[in-house]
Write a protein that holds these residues in place. Structure first.
Motif, PDB file in Angstrom:
ATOM      1  N   LEU A  34       3.133   2.319  -7.943  1.00 53.72           N
ATOM      2  CA  LEU A  34       1.692   2.088  -7.986  1.00 53.72           C
ATOM      3  C   LEU A  34       1.141   1.919  -9.398  1.00 53.72           C
ATOM      4  O   LEU A  34       0.048   1.382  -9.579  1.00 53.72           O
ATOM      5  CB  LEU A  34       0.958   3.232  -7.272  1.00 53.72           C
TER       6      LEU A  34
ATOM      7  N   GLY B 296       7.228   6.135  -5.251  1.00 51.71           N
ATOM      8  CA  GLY B 296       6.014   5.439  -4.848  1.00 51.71           C
ATOM      9  C   GLY B 296       4.927   5.494  -5.900  1.00 51.71           C
ATOM     10  O   GLY B 296       4.245   4.497  -6.174  1.00 51.71           O
ATOM     11  N   ALA B 297       4.772   6.650  -6.540  1.00 50.97           N
ATOM     12  CA  ALA B 297       3.748   6.791  -7.581  1.00 50.97           C
ATOM     13  C   ALA B 297       4.034   5.855  -8.748  1.00 50.97           C
ATOM     14  O   ALA B 297       3.106   5.222  -9.300  1.00 50.97           O
ATOM     15  CB  ALA B 297       3.688   8.239  -8.060  1.00 50.97           C
TER      16      ALA B 297
ATOM     17  N   SER C  22       0.858  -1.184   0.000  1.00 52.84           N
ATOM     18  CA  SER C  22       0.000   0.000   0.000  1.00 52.84           C
ATOM     19  C   SER C  22       0.898   1.238   0.000  1.00 52.84           C
ATOM     20  O   SER C  22       2.104   1.146   0.255  1.00 52.84           O
ATOM     21  CB  SER C  22      -0.867   0.003   1.250  1.00 52.84           C
ATOM     22  N   PRO C  23       0.336   2.433  -0.257  1.00 50.98           N
ATOM     23  CA  PRO C  23       1.156   3.650  -0.148  1.00 50.98           C
ATOM     24  C   PRO C  23       1.860   3.781   1.201  1.00 50.98           C
ATOM     25  O   PRO C  23       3.042   4.131   1.262  1.00 50.98           O
ATOM     26  CB  PRO C  23       0.148   4.775  -0.385  1.00 50.98           C
TER      27      PRO C  23
ATOM     28  N   ALA D  42       2.538   9.241   2.634  1.00 54.38           N
ATOM     29  CA  ALA D  42       1.830   8.167   1.932  1.00 54.38           C
ATOM     30  C   ALA D  42       0.630   8.704   1.160  1.00 54.38           C
ATOM     31  O   ALA D  42       0.316   8.214   0.058  1.00 54.38           O
ATOM     32  CB  ALA D  42       1.381   7.098   2.930  1.00 54.38           C
TER      33      ALA D  42
ATOM     34  N   VAL E  22       1.937  10.025  -2.018  1.00 60.64           N
ATOM     35  CA  VAL E  22       2.276   8.891  -2.888  1.00 60.64           C
ATOM     36  C   VAL E  22       1.016   8.370  -3.570  1.00 60.64           C
ATOM     37  O   VAL E  22       0.996   8.127  -4.787  1.00 60.64           O
ATOM     38  CB  VAL E  22       2.949   7.767  -2.073  1.00 60.64           C
ATOM     39  N   GLU E  23      -0.057   8.224  -2.797  1.00 60.32           N
ATOM     40  CA  GLU E  23      -1.321   7.727  -3.346  1.00 60.32           C
ATOM     41  C   GLU E  23      -1.862   8.664  -4.429  1.00 60.32           C
ATOM     42  O   GLU E  23      -2.279   8.223  -5.513  1.00 60.32           O
ATOM     43  CB  GLU E  23      -2.343   7.590  -2.212  1.00 60.32           C
TER      44      GLU E  23
END
Length: 579
Positions: free
Chosen positions: A468, A464-465, A23-24, A296, A299-300
């Motif tokens: 995802l 992080g992006a 998860s983020p 986070a 990031v999401e």
């Protein structure tokens, strides 16, 4: 401990094998764990706070201080390719400003493979030419009588740095530092094209040289394999800032009065000073990751923007904006991202970036980096899925209030990363990361620690992006842009590791993908790596296609069709493994 055979900066980190499934919040947790290795070291190798490294750091500080106190002409030159070159620019800018404040003529300069355009967009093959590198160094040195040279290459691999180190070692006016994060025996041994040496040869030459020093703490593999813009870039910033700060104190350019009371009394004890400054960066890392949940959230939102084929825009002033611009410039070569996916903008554009009057914005739209350029070209087309991130102090929200209102009117996602904001509530913002750093007890320049914190956050957002949106397989980048020799060989390593192919199969699959054929010719096989790079650069999905073809289950066309249906390569490979 098993003998390490490959570059430590290029092997997977055992901590992050499942980061692509996280998860983020989990992704940020992984980054926090891996970033702790910057200070704590990795495996049995010496780290940044160990005695042997500190001894070599002290030697470098004393040599730099001698250059700074030289009565004649002098230069301090920091050089690198890619991220290392961008950091060289950033560091030279920082210490020239400090020199001017102290009443000293600026003497810091930087070199980046490919020149200033490479600060924004990678210049293909530039880091692979040791001869051009030597000419660049000669030009930067000019008529200086004493030169302190720092060459940065995280994996001990860049020919650009090898050429300059080799040249500097032969000239008595130079003292040279090699900054990287491998043990000497793992320096690259592949012969450099159009040269009679490899990087390992150069390391052997300078390792015990009286006018050279290796600054190479081993902090272990990156969270995303080979992404040395992360730990490697952070450690580079730390080492150089501590080195030159301590040297300016030793040279009495900076008074001990600039230091916190906790270390004033021992300011002239270099061992204590160097160690204390290193620990302050570690304390900053701890402070940054206390904001895990807000990081986070960014990031999401970044992942959502990229998943909808939209953008992440950084807007910031001075050093914080520069960190955003640098972070954005690293995404295309690192992830194979579109150039426009992540962009950075500064109020003064190139003049603010370089801290001088040069303006390269007329070179092309990619190089238009002022906030005015953003307002003219990007603002009118903002959508609800775009993410705009404001960087810096709280004054950014006041100075650019009109621009923020226009962004809100477009209903784009609006976030911020703010340093020590006075308030907790920010109406109209989707998320805010508050970097709360205590100025008390810090080294003379509080800003360098805040910059370090900003870098950690922005690296987390963009990395992080891209995780995802499927740019990562386990913890390996699989859609990188093959723009230099290092990335070509990294591609072969990725294929061997992920699908268990031998080196010959990995090369065959890569050539098939580069040349868009199922039957590479003898001419393709015999071509030098530079020819493959010329063909591969900026082509789409080279590595993902090669991975699928290396399984033996896909030809060139079938690999492309499979990726069109399912962009997550891990999902495709795991599916065929169960068929």
């Amino acid at each position: 401990m098993a003998r390490i055979k490959n570059s430590i900066t290029e092997i997977p980190n055992a901590l992050t094998t499942d980061i692509d499934l996280a998860s983020p919040t989990g992704i940020v947790q992984f980054f926090r764990q891996v970033d702790s290795q910057i200070f704590n070291g990795w495996n049995i190798y010496e780290g940044m706070c160990d005695p042997e490294f500190l001894k070599r750091m002290k030697k470098a500080v004393m040599a730099a201080a001698r250059v700074l106190t030289h009565k004649g002409s002098k230069k301090i030159i920091i050089s690198g390719a890619g991220t290392s070159g961008r950091l060289a620019m950033f560091l030279a800018r920082t210490f020239n400003r400090l020199a001017r404040q102290a009443g000293m003529d600026p003497c810091f300069d930087y070199l980046i493979a490919g020149g200033d355009l490479a600060l924004i967009k990678a210049q293909e093959g530039a880091e692979d030419d040791p001869h051009t590198a030597q000419k660049d160094l000669e030009r930067a040195a000019g008529n200086a009588e004493k030169i302190f040279y720092v060459g940065v290459t995280c994996g001990f691999s860049a020919p650009y740095i090898a050429g300059q180190l080799d040249c500097a070692a032969e000239d008595e006016k130079y003292f040279s530092c090699l900054v990287g994060f491998n043990p000497p025996e793992l320096a690259r041994k592949i012969i450099i094209e159009h040269w009679d040496k490899n990087f390992s040869d150069v390391v052997r030459k300078i390792r015990n040289h009286p006018r050279c020093v290796l600054l190479n703490p081993v902090h272990g593999p990156e969270a995303i394999t080979g992404s040395t813009r992360m730990k490697g870039g952070s450690a580079t910033k730390i080492i150089c800032e501590v080195l030159f700060t301590a040297a300016m104190i030793r040279a009495r350019i900076i008074s001990p009065n600039h230091l916190a009371p906790a270390i004033k009394s021992q300011a002239w004890d270099l061992d204590h000073l160097i160690f204390t400054m290193l620990r302050q960066y570690e304390n900053t890392r701890v402070d940054v990751y206390r904001e895990r949940d807000d990081i986070a959230r960014l990031v999401e939102l970044g992942g959502q923007a990229l998943r909808h084929k939209k953008h992440i825009y950084y807007i910031g002033a001075d050093t914080y904006g520069i960190i955003g611009t640098v972070d954005a410039s690293e995404c295309p070569p690192t992830f194979g991202a579109r150039f426009e996916d992540v962009r950075g903008y500064l109020p003064g554009g190139w003049r603010e970036l370089l801290d001088r009057s040069d303006d390269l914005s007329q070179t092309g739209p990619e190089y238009q980096i002022s906030i005015g350029d953003f307002a003219r070209d990007k603002l009118p087309h903002l959508s609800q899925e775009d993410l705009v991130v404001i960087l810096g102090g709280e004054e950014m929200l006041t100075i650019h209030e009109d621009l923020l209102e226009k962004i809100k009117a477009k209903e784009a996602r609006l976030c911020a990363v703010l340093v020590n904001p006075a308030y907790n509530d920010f109406p109209g913002f989707d998320a805010v990361v508050r970097l709360r750093l205590d100025p008390a007890g810090l080294i003379y320049n509080y800003d360098v620690l805040a910059e370090f914190g900003m870098k950690l956050v922005l690296n987390a957002i963009t990395t992080g992006a891209h995780i995802l949106v499927g740019k990562i397989y386990q913890n390996r980048m699989i859609d990188l842009n093959i723009s230099n020799t290092k990335l070509f060989h990294r591609t072969l390593d990725i294929i061997c590791s992920i699908v268990g192919a031998d080196r010959e199969t990995a090369l065959l699959s890569t050539l098939k993908s580069i040349y868009k054929t199922d039957t590479p010719t003898e001419e393709h096989f015999n071509a030098p790596v530079s020819a493959h790079i010329m063909q591969a650069t900026w082509k789409d999905k080279i590595v993902p296609r090669a991975l699928l073809m290396a399984t033996g289950r896909f030809n060139y066309q079938q690999a492309g069709e499979a990726l069109a249906r399912e962009p997550i390569v891990r999902a495709i490979i795991e599916k065929i493994a169960h068929e």
